[in-house]
Scaffold this motif. Structure first.
Motif: not given
Lengths: 216, 285, 247
Positions: A24-27, A34-42, A93-96
């Motif tokens: 769960v943690t790794v996923v 991935v979401l963090g990079i995308l949203a961060g760069v955005a 959890l990843g989304f959060a």
């Protein structure tokens, strides 16, 4: 002796949840990355529209307790695609985590000096090439300490996915406690396992930090 | 239909989240069941259209439970789900000619999960209350219910009738009928002030607080109360059915055609002594 | 010989009536300047007079508000011109070096070749080593910027620009951030480049360099070019009374 025996039995039972917790943690961390990079760069380099999406995602998700996010996503995801509890819980959890990682990467991207982008442009790199080959590699290195902290938080938050029925370490400890009415052993074992996982995680990340440290 | 219900749920749940943000409920896990009330009509048909056919086609019945409630449901040292409810649902599965798969989740998540079709039925020593009945369908009772008031081992309180618990600090498990009874009959009537009531994620946490004297009483289902009392050195102050409405039932999605079938099997089990056997095997009176 | 004769008739860079303002501050107020092939032009003048801005207009890091710029036959200020393609042909060296901190000296030189010019890795590696050799730093190829002195960093930055085979090199105060004892090695590299025939536009306060290396010295003040000419004329027989012009 009885104490040791009891401890070993309890340990053997609970440790089976370890792979679930790690999984769960790794996923979650990977999805959040991935979401963090995308949203961060955005947020830092995107146009108004993209930056708006990144900001909304990060602000809204961070304003809501993680458990609520998991709940919503589990029932939303599960009404669209048939996912197992493990995947639904981990993705949620990843989304959060992605919202928190957005902030980490946003800060890191901002702290890369402006001269780097100028120099990349000057050798003919497009904005995207500069972000990808020059800015992000540096930002990732700068983000490592904060990211390591987030990793340990997600490890602990992995207990929350039981809300949608994923039996990780803590839940297995609860099984033992409900059966034996002895919280001490059950929770001690869980504590030791989380402690071990956290120590290993921090150790690995510290090595990565030393190896990839940006020499400025 | 599926898409529509998805959007509906998203809306409803979003509303719930906003609601939860403005009025924070202490200690409460987000109450998914309450959230879906208005979306019920839209959800129910999707989840229950020919549930029997769906279960038979899959060859398995997914039963949701919250496996921390011995002797009804718990996990043994080999990791198997055991207890009264587990034996009963497996026997029902056998009658239906399908395998039974147990899905463990928090008690609070069960109703939402059955509405969403993540599980087919709930068997979790669950009582058919009117509130729950709006959101799911219940089979006939498979077991009548009694509640117990527990106090510390050396407690000197006399609880002759449920109302005698008024004015005392008291605890119950979140989302249970016992918690609701306390709210409706002690708090709403002014016998007990709201801050004297504690809600617990799990019953054993409440028991620990009774043992340590942090609360004077707890209200809980009678059977687990007995083993809980033994293990934590608590005293049973009162066994009563005055606080209960109806017995334990299996829950299904609204309108499920599986209900009639399971009702029939339960009646059969009551007649042929199967229930009696399961009860004894699990040490229940 | 005829080829280079023909090439010499056309300027490499031509700036025509360039205006640029930042907010209400007008930095360039109608500047025109041409750079012939192999010419070295040094821009001098008090700070804040638009020298660096003019330089940055040549590779469009700064866009003029008004005026036109040609890079060889291409008008780069025309609409629809790909800035990235323009910049590939113009090398630039910054006051603050701006080496990519996460890459070694060699990788700094290579990255433009592999990512922008899409050169084969092995060819880029060989060429990058050559460029480092050219600035005398082949033995520092595997060092990270933090392990290099200021002068060495600036030489790597020059090698990085050269790696793109630029048609013209821009130097924006390349020695201003250096300790005085380190400026010599950078100026020596620049002098060598000039000698090899590189077309160069240099903003600098190094008057010795201007006098020795420049073909033309351009004096700027207050957003205008005040005077331009060969260094001997500029330093020994100035035509314009600067105090009068700056009124």
């Amino acid at each position: 002796m009885e104490f040791v025996q009891k401890f070993i039995t309890t340990f053997q039972f609970i440790v089976e949840g370890l792979w679930v917790t790690i999984g769960v943690t790794v996923v979650a961390l990977a999805v959040g990355f991935v979401l963090g990079i995308l949203a961060g760069v955005a947020r830092v380099y995107g146009n108004k529209f993209l930056a708006g999406i990144g900001t909304t995602y990060s602000v809204v998700v961070r304003a809501v307790p993680v458990i609520v996010i998991i709940f919503i996503l589990f029932f939303v995801i599960s009404s669209l695609v048939d996912l197992t509890a493990f995947w639904a819980g981990s993705l949620a959890l990843g989304f959060a985590s992605g919202a928190y990682q957005t902030e980490i990467f946003r800060g890191a991207l901002r702290s890369v000096s402006g001269g780097q982008m100028t120099a990349a442009s000057a050798i003919g790199m497009s904005r995207w090439q500069a972000i990808r080959h020059i800015i992000l590699p540096q930002a990732l290195r700068l983000a490592l300490p904060a990211w390591g902290n987030e990793a340990t938080l997600v490890l602990k938050d992995s207990t929350l996915v039981f809300a949608v029925g994923v039996p990780e370490v803590l839940r297995r400890a609860e099984y033992v406690k409900a059966r034996t009415f002895d919280p001490f052993f059950a929770y001690s074992v869980a504590l030791l396992l989380y402690l071990a996982l956290t120590l290993v995680t921090t150790q690995v990340l510290r090595q990565a930090e030393n190896r990839y440290r940006l020499r400025l | 239909m599926k898409k529509v219900s998805g959007v509906l749920i998203l809306l409803v749940v979003t509303a719930m989240v906003l609601g939860a943000c403005t009025a924070v409920q202490p200690g409460a896990v987000p109450a998914a069941p309450a959230a879906t009330t208005s979306g019920d009509e839209a959800v129910a048909p999707a989840a229950s259209d020919g549930q029997m056919a769906k279960v038979k086609a899959a060859g398995k019945l997914v039963a949701g439970t919250s496996a921390d409630y011995p002797p009804y449901e718990s996990v043994d040292a080999d990791g198997k789900f055991v207890g009264y409810d587990m034996d009963l649902i497996r026997a029902i599965g056998e009658k239906l000619g399908v395998e039974v798969e147990i899905q463990d989740m928090p008690f609070d998540s069960l109703i939402a999960a059955v509405q969403q079709g993540k599980i087919d039925v709930i068997i979790a020593a669950m009582q058919a209350t009117p509130e729950r009945d709006e959101q799911v369908d219940f089979t006939i009772e498979y077991r009548p219910t009694k509640d117990a008031f527990l106090g510390k081992g050396d407690s000197t309180l006399t609880i002759a009738k449920p109302e005698d618990a008024g004015g005392k600090t008291i605890g119950a498990q979140t989302g249970t009928v016992q918690e609701k009874w306390i709210q409706d009959n002690l708090v709403a009537t002014g016998l007990t002030s709201a801050d004297q009531v504690s809600s617990y994620e799990r019953a054993d946490q409440a028991a620990l607080d009774v043992a340590s004297g942090r609360i004077e009483l707890m209200l809980i289902d009678a059977e687990p109360a007995i083993s809980l009392a033994e293990n934590n050195g608590l005293k049973v102050l009162l066994l009563t059915s005055d606080t209960t409405k109806g017995g334990k039932s299996i829950a299904l999605p609204n309108g499920s055609d599986l209900k009639a079938e399971i009702d029939k099997i339960i009646a059969e089990f009551q007649a042929d002594g199967t229930i009696q056997k399961i009860q004894e095997a699990n040490g229940l009176p | 010989m005829t080829n280079s004769e023909a090439a010499k008739t056309q300027p490499i860079v031509r700036l025509e009536d360039i205006y640029k303002a930042f907010g209400v501050t007008e930095v360039l107020k109608g500047v025109s300047l041409s750079l012939m092939p192999q010419e070295v032009v040094v821009l001098v003048g008090p700070s804040g007079t638009g020298k660096s801005t003019l330089l940055r207009c040549v590779n469009l890091l700064s866009r003029p508000d008004k005026g036109r710029i040609w890079l060889e036959e291409l008008e780069i200020t025309a609409p629809g011109v790909n800035e990235d393609k323009v910049r590939q042909r113009v090398g630039m060296v910054f006051q603050e070096f701006n080496l990519f901190t996460h890459l070694t000296a060699l990788e700094n030189v290579m990255i433009g070749m592999t990512k922008v010019l899409k050169m084969d890795k092995r060819a880029a590696h060989a060429k990058a080593l050559e460029e480092l050799e050219r600035v005398g730093l082949a033995n520092r190829a595997d060092h990270y910027p933090a392990q290099l002195s200021g002068g060495q960093k600036q030489r790597v930055a020059i090698a990085r620009a050269l790696g793109m085979d630029p048609h013209v090199m821009l130097f924006d105060e390349p020695t201003s951030a250096l300790d005085p004892e380190l400026t010599g090695e950078v100026l020596a590299v620049m002098q060598k480049l000039a000698f090899e025939g590189m077309t160069m536009m240099v903003v600098s306060h190094e008057m010795g360099f201007a006098r020795e290396v420049a073909d033309r010295v351009v004096f700027m003040e207050g957003g205008y070019i005040v005077e331009a000419g060969p260094p001997e004329q500029m330093f020994d027989h100035p035509q314009v009374d600067r105090t009068r012009v700056s009124q």
